[in-house]
Motif scaffolding. Structure first.
Motif, PDB file in Angstrom:
ATOM      1  N   TYR A 253       0.836  -1.205   0.000  1.00  0.00           N
ATOM      2  CA  TYR A 253       0.000   0.000   0.000  1.00  0.00           C
ATOM      3  C   TYR A 253       0.873   1.259   0.000  1.00  0.00           C
ATOM      4  N   LYS A 256       2.296   1.939  -3.462  1.00  0.00           N
ATOM      5  CA  LYS A 256       1.323   2.492  -4.405  1.00  0.00           C
ATOM      6  C   LYS A 256       0.943   3.926  -4.027  1.00  0.00           C
ATOM      7  N   THR A 257       0.769   4.182  -2.739  1.00  0.00           N
ATOM      8  CA  THR A 257       0.257   5.477  -2.286  1.00  0.00           C
ATOM      9  C   THR A 257       1.315   6.570  -2.332  1.00  0.00           C
ATOM     10  N   VAL A 258       2.521   6.263  -1.861  1.00  0.00           N
ATOM     11  CA  VAL A 258       3.574   7.270  -1.796  1.00  0.00           C
ATOM     12  C   VAL A 258       4.491   7.176  -3.024  1.00  0.00           C
ATOM     13  N   ARG A 259       4.157   6.228  -3.909  1.00  0.00           N
ATOM     14  CA  ARG A 259       4.913   6.059  -5.164  1.00  0.00           C
ATOM     15  C   ARG A 259       6.368   5.671  -4.902  1.00  0.00           C
ATOM     16  N   LYS A 280      -4.571   4.326   6.706  1.00  0.00           N
ATOM     17  CA  LYS A 280      -4.450   4.471   5.252  1.00  0.00           C
ATOM     18  C   LYS A 280      -4.942   5.832   4.786  1.00  0.00           C
ATOM     19  N   ASP A 281      -6.026   6.302   5.392  1.00  0.00           N
ATOM     20  CA  ASP A 281      -6.569   7.599   4.990  1.00  0.00           C
ATOM     21  C   ASP A 281      -5.557   8.715   5.243  1.00  0.00           C
ATOM     22  N   LYS A 284      -2.667   8.549   2.783  1.00  0.00           N
ATOM     23  CA  LYS A 284      -3.061   9.008   1.454  1.00  0.00           C
ATOM     24  C   LYS A 284      -3.136  10.529   1.401  1.00  0.00           C
ATOM     25  N   ARG A 285      -3.808  11.131   2.373  1.00  0.00           N
ATOM     26  CA  ARG A 285      -3.984  12.581   2.373  1.00  0.00           C
ATOM     27  C   ARG A 285      -2.649  13.314   2.536  1.00  0.00           C
ATOM     28  N   SER A 287       0.458  12.129   1.923  1.00  0.00           N
ATOM     29  CA  SER A 287       1.362  11.919   0.784  1.00  0.00           C
ATOM     30  C   SER A 287       0.910  12.725  -0.424  1.00  0.00           C
ATOM     31  N   GLU A 288      -0.395  12.819  -0.646  1.00  0.00           N
ATOM     32  CA  GLU A 288      -0.899  13.613  -1.767  1.00  0.00           C
ATOM     33  C   GLU A 288      -0.510  15.083  -1.600  1.00  0.00           C
TER      34      GLU A 288
END
Length: 383
Positions: A253, A256-259, A280-281, A284-285, A287-288
Motif C-alpha cells: 500500500y 502504491k500510495t507514496v509512489r 491508510k486515509d 493518502k492525504r 502523501s498527496e
C-alpha cells in the motif's frame, strides 16, 4: 440494626474520609451485631447499597448468589469508602468486579493495603489501583507484582496508565512470562527507559508468550531495524501484533500510495516503522499533499518518513504556507528544505520563522495561528 446499617453505609460512601483515620474498626464492631438476614436479596443490595443500576445488578447478581447476608459486602464497602472512593467509584468497582464484595477485609484487603503502602504508594494511588484493577487487588500476590513493576515502569503513573486502559498485566505470570520477556528485550539492546515506554504504549508485549515476543523481534529485524539500534523499540511497537502478511500488505500500500520503489519503501520503514500502523486515509492525504502541493519527490519522503506522521492540518500545511511566504518574499537569508520547517518544535518554529519577521510581515504570526486552526486563507497576506 438492619435499618441502622442502611443509614450508615450510604453516609460512608458519600463522605470524604480523613486520611489519618479509618472507619473500619468501629464499623466492623457495629456491623458484627447485625444478624444474618434470611430475606437478603443480592439484586436489591447491589442497587440500594452499592449504587448499581438495575441492568448492572441483573448482569452480576448471579456471581453473588451464594451470599446470604450483607455482613461481608458491608465490610468491603466500608473498606473502599475508607480508601476515599466515592459512591460512584464504588459502584464502578463492584460492577467491574462483583467478587470483590466477597473478599475478606482482615485477611486479604487490609494486608494488601498495608503492603502497597509499604512500597510507597499513597492512599489516592491505591484507590486508583483499586478502581482500575479491582479483581487483582483482592489477591495478596498483587503486592509482589507491584513491587516488581514499579522500578520497571519508572513510576506508579506509568503502571496505572495501561491498567486504566484494561491491560491484564497484573494477571500475568512474572517468572514464566514477564521476566523472560523483559530479559529478551534487554538482550536486544533496550534500556530501562525503552522498556518502560514499551510497557506504556504496548503493554501486551510484556505478557505475551515468550515465543511470540521472539517472533516480534524477528519481525522488527525483518523490516530492516537491527537489534541495538535506536529505532528498535519503535519497530517493536509497530510490528508487535502484525502478521507477516499484514506487514507485506501495508508495504504494498505504501509503494502504491507514496509512489515508492521496493528500495525506497524499505528505507522508509527502517527509518520510520510507525508508517506501518498509520491509518491508510492519513497516509493518502498526507502523501498527496507532500507530493502534489509541496512538490516533494517520493525519494525525499522515503528518507524522512516522519513527514507522514505529522498532522496535515496542524503542522504540514500551515508550515508550508509560512515557508512559501518567506521564500516568495525573499525574507530567508538562505534556502531551506521543507523538512527543516516541519521537524522544528513549535517553540523553535516560532523563534526561527515567525518572530524575526514581525516588522517585515506583521500579519505572519496571525495568519500562521489561523492556519493551525484550519482557517487557512487562499494565501497568506503579504502586506
Amino acid at each position: 440494626m438492619l435499618h441502622l446499617r442502611n443509614r450508615i453505609l450510604p453516609h460512608l460512601l458519600s463522605a470524604t474520609p480523613s486520611p489519618s483515620t479509618s472507619p473500619l474498626l468501629s464499623l466492623d464492631r457495629l456491623l458484627s451485631a447485625v444478624s444474618p438476614n434470611p430475606s437478603f436479596a443480592v439484586g436489591d443490595y447491589l442497587v440500594d447499597t452499592c449504587g448499581l443500576t438495575r441492568a448492572q445488578a441483573l448482569k452480576v447478581s448471579a456471581t453473588l448468589s451464594h451470599l446470604k447476608s450483607p455482613a461481608k459486602p458491608d465490610a468491603v464497602l466500608a473498606f473502599l469508602a475508607g480508601l476515599g472512593l466515592s459512591g460512584a467509584d464504588v459502584a464502578a468497582v463492584v460492577a467491574r468486579d462483583p467478587k470483590i464484595l466477597c473478599a475478606a477485609v482482615e485477611k486479604t484487603l487490609s494486608p494488601v493495603l498495608a503492603g502497597l503502602t509499604g512500597l510507597g504508594l499513597s492512599q489516592a494511588e491505591i484507590a486508583r489501583l483499586v478502581s482500575f484493577a479491582p479483581a487483582h487487588f483482592r489477591l495478596r500476590s498483587v503486592v509482589s507484582k507491584i513491587e516488581y513493576y514499579l522500578p520497571l515502569c519508572g513510576s506508579i503513573e506509568n503502571l496505572l496508565q495501561p491498567l486504566k486502559q484494561g491491560s491484564s498485566i497484573l494477571g500475568s505470570d512474572l517468572e514464566r512470562v514477564v521476566k523472560p520477556n523483559v530479559n529478551l528485550l534487554a538482550e536486544c539492546g533496550l534500556g530501562a527507559c525503552d522498556i518502560a515506554k514499551l510497557f506504556i504504549r504496548v503493554p501486551r508485549i510484556l505478557y505475551a508468550k515468550p515465543a511470540r515476543v521472539l517472533e516480534m523481534v524477528a519481525c522488527a529485524e525483518g523490516i530492516g531495524v537491527p537489534r541495538g539500534s535506536g529505532m528498535f523499540r519503535r519497530a517493536l511497537q509497530s510490528v508487535a501484533f502484525l502478521s507477516k502478511e499484514k506487514i507485506a500488505t501495508r508495504m504494498d500500500y505504501l509503494k502504491k500510495t507514496v509512489r515508492w520503489s521496493d528500495a525506497e519503501v524499505g528505507i522508509a520503514v527502517s527509518k520510520g516503522p510507525s508508517v506501518l500502523v498509520t491509518s491508510k486515509d492519513m497516509l493518502k492525504r498526507r502523501s498527496e499533499f507532500l507530493i502534489s502541493e509541496v512538490g516533494l519527490e517520493p525519494a525525499y519522503i522515503a528518507r524522512r518518513p516522519s513527514l507522514l506522521n505529522y498532522s496535515l492540518e496542524g503542522r504540514l500545511r500551515p508550515r508550508y504556507y509560512v515557508m512559501k511566504f518567506l521564500t516568495e518574499n525573499r525574507l530567508l537569508k538562505r534556502a531551506m528544505c521543507y523538512y527543516t520547517f516541519v521537524k522544528a518544535t513549535e517553540m523553535e518554529f516560532l523563534d526561527k520563522f515567525i518572530c524575526p519577521y514581525k516588522e517585515a510581515a506583521p500579519h505572519l504570526a496571525e495568519d500562521y495561528a489561523a492556519a493551525c486552526k484550519g482557517e487557512v486563507p487562499t494565501r497568506f497576506r503579504f502586506t
